[in-house]
Motif scaffolding. Structure first.
Motif, PDB file in Angstrom:
ATOM      1  N   MET A  19       2.887  35.298 -15.760  1.00 59.76           N
ATOM      2  CA  MET A  19       1.581  34.675 -15.905  1.00 59.76           C
ATOM      3  C   MET A  19       1.045  34.118 -14.587  1.00 59.76           C
ATOM      4  SD  MET A  19       0.747  35.318 -18.883  1.00 59.76           S
ATOM      5  CE  MET A  19      -0.732  34.318 -19.069  1.00 59.76           C
ATOM      6  N   GLN A  20       1.939  33.548 -13.777  1.00 64.44           N
ATOM      7  CA  GLN A  20       1.511  32.968 -12.506  1.00 64.44           C
ATOM      8  C   GLN A  20       0.935  34.043 -11.586  1.00 64.44           C
ATOM      9  OE1 GLN A  20       1.043  30.022 -11.349  1.00 64.44           O
ATOM     10  NE2 GLN A  20       0.581  30.705  -9.252  1.00 64.44           N
TER      11      GLN A  20
ATOM     12  N   SER B 288      -2.392  35.244 -12.859  1.00 62.55           N
ATOM     13  CA  SER B 288      -3.529  34.345 -12.620  1.00 62.55           C
ATOM     14  C   SER B 288      -3.953  34.374 -11.148  1.00 62.55           C
ATOM     15  CB  SER B 288      -3.231  32.940 -13.153  1.00 62.55           C
ATOM     16  OG  SER B 288      -2.904  32.063 -12.123  1.00 62.55           O
ATOM     17  N   GLU B 289      -3.000  34.594 -10.233  1.00 64.06           N
ATOM     18  CA  GLU B 289      -3.381  34.736  -8.819  1.00 64.06           C
ATOM     19  C   GLU B 289      -4.195  36.017  -8.591  1.00 64.06           C
ATOM     20  OE1 GLU B 289      -0.120  33.950  -5.967  1.00 64.06           O
ATOM     21  OE2 GLU B 289       0.828  32.722  -7.537  1.00 64.06           O
TER      22      GLU B 289
ATOM     23  N   GLU C 285      -5.951  37.557 -10.872  1.00 69.26           N
ATOM     24  CA  GLU C 285      -7.224  37.373 -11.563  1.00 69.26           C
ATOM     25  C   GLU C 285      -8.215  36.610 -10.707  1.00 69.26           C
ATOM     26  OE1 GLU C 285      -6.710  37.442 -16.382  1.00 69.26           O
ATOM     27  OE2 GLU C 285      -6.244  35.597 -15.296  1.00 69.26           O
ATOM     28  N   GLU C 286      -7.727  35.541 -10.086  1.00 68.45           N
ATOM     29  CA  GLU C 286      -8.594  34.720  -9.252  1.00 68.45           C
ATOM     30  C   GLU C 286      -9.184  35.549  -8.115  1.00 68.45           C
ATOM     31  OE1 GLU C 286      -7.992  30.712  -6.717  1.00 68.45           O
ATOM     32  OE2 GLU C 286      -6.784  30.808  -8.566  1.00 68.45           O
TER      33      GLU C 286
ATOM     34  N   GLN D 212     -11.730  38.274  -9.483  1.00 68.80           N
ATOM     35  CA  GLN D 212     -13.033  37.751  -9.895  1.00 68.80           C
ATOM     36  C   GLN D 212     -13.961  37.456  -8.720  1.00 68.80           C
ATOM     37  OE1 GLN D 212     -11.551  34.743 -12.470  1.00 68.80           O
ATOM     38  NE2 GLN D 212     -11.531  36.104 -14.263  1.00 68.80           N
TER      39      GLN D 212
ATOM     40  N   THR E 281      -7.250  42.251 -18.283  1.00 69.65           N
ATOM     41  CA  THR E 281      -5.814  42.485 -18.245  1.00 69.65           C
ATOM     42  C   THR E 281      -5.485  43.651 -19.164  1.00 69.65           C
ATOM     43  OG1 THR E 281      -5.573  40.103 -18.055  1.00 69.65           O
ATOM     44  CG2 THR E 281      -3.578  41.358 -18.477  1.00 69.65           C
TER      45      THR E 281
END
Lengths: 259, 259
Positions: free
Chosen positions: B136-137, B140-141, B143-144, B147, B155
């Motif tokens: 997950m970590q 999320s990196e 994803e950031e 975006q 995902t």
């Protein structure tokens, strides 16, 4: 020009409205179905719904037949017009000779190369109008009319129009089917159909700029046999799609050999 | 984020420029070919061309591998990164596990669902970016970062990405081939390729709004056997296209039975 339209389907509706908007008098709408002919006549400023194919008592210069290909022969036999009126059909696949049974008329073809839906407006100015006529005088009258509604007017004979029609089947009917298969596969993977839209748009935009054979990508073009085998395996639930995958892959590879 | 890009082809170029434009430090470009790595590094503000896959001495948070599928395994074996760096590939058909040989790295996928050409700019904001990560970590990196360059970030796991890839083959690679056949048939009839553009545009626009199976038109959908027979006869010079015509016609008719 005083015009009658035979038919009240998608082509008839879009064409009648484009002609009326350009200031022509669309005076009569024929359809076997009362509801359809009335509905179309009602949205045109000068039009009456008519229930007979004998137009000899009407003051009509041009009759445009926009009916399904199958119905064209029957209409051609039944239609009666004033001497010297022009009768043109709108079919991509039927020859101009399909109208030779219309007694006393000058014949032609007035083929809008577009797919029409009732619900979706179309910019007629951009629709190619492909014309054919039995003589130069008739052709020039059809051309003059066509140019008032479209910027893409061309003369194309029956034999060339047939070849164009096959090309359209590949580019549009068959392409639509592939897009349908793709959408079904997305649904089965619970993926939203919009996901492929940017890729589809770009594929079509690129194909408009360069010959598609020269920009072909994907596993078939790369001869990536691992990926091809895996895709065929994944398509086992859809033997029909599996067969299409094989044949299209083969055809892509043959096209590359000929480049 | 401090980023290295492995590869200098179409995907690498478009992605590197999109990341640099969004303010990220693309610090290193690797390609086996000196000319390619230098050319790409030169158009980026902070980038150096590098000729080794050992990045342990470089201060890099994320390595994006944008090489052909066939080269991915070799790159994964040779690549060396600082502990805890993220390594992501950009392939539609390769699983995230293709990166498991990269020692000490966190792995992910950063897949731009678009077809890129060097000569044609792409609005990256509209390109779907499909992400996957080992935890997950890491996700999320990624994803950031994603975006900041695209409005279409999602995902998607390796198995779903594979299904998406088949759907893309039908919608794009195979569609492109049909557009190529169509263009060839137009050429053989001495007709300009632009003639079918409005019809192609409308077909694709309609398919984006409704399920293509529900708006299918043409001889196959109408079961117009006279026209189908004539088309097959006209395709006798192209036995491969004749076979495709038969199979696509059959598939359209089968899809209609299932509607």
């Amino acid at each position: 020009m005083k015009i009658a339209i035979i038919g009240a389907g998608n082509v008839a509706c879009h064409l009648a409205q484009a002609l009326a908007s350009a200031g022509h008098q669309v005076k009569a709408i024929y359809s076997r179905t009362e509801q359809n002919r009335t509905a179309l006549a009602n949205i045109l400023p000068h039009a009456h719904a008519i229930d007979s194919l004998n137009l000899q008592e009407l003051d009509i210069d041009l009759v445009i037949i926009a009916v399904p290909d199958k119905a064209l022969a029957i209409v051609a036999v039944q239609l009666q017009v004033q001497p010297n009126a022009i009768v043109a059909h709108t079919s991509g696949s039927q020859p101009m000779a399909a109208l030779q049974k219309v007694a006393g008329a000058r014949t032609g073809v007035f083929y809008p190369l577009q797919t029409f839906s009732k619900s979706k407006p179309v910019d007629f100015k951009q629709v190619p109008l492909l014309l054919e006529a039995q003589d130069m005088q008739t052709l020039s009258e059809l051309e003059e009319l066509a140019q008032t509604i479209s910027e893409q007017v061309q003369t194309v004979d029956s034999s060339t129009r047939k070849q164009l029609h096959i090309a359209a089947v590949f580019a549009c009917n068959f392409t639509n089917h592939l897009l349908g298969i793709s959408r079904q596969l997305l649904q089965e993977a619970s993926l939203p159909p919009q996901l492929l839209q940017p890729l589809i748009q770009e594929t079509v935009a690129k194909a408009a700029q360069q010959h598609p054979f020269t920009v072909q990508t994907g596993p078939a073009a790369r001869n990536d046999s691992n990926v091809i085998e895996e895709h065929l395996h994944m398509l086992e639930q859809h033997p029909g799609y599996q067969l299409l995958y094989k044949e299209l892959t083969k055809s892509i590879q043959e096209a590359q050999l000929n480049e």
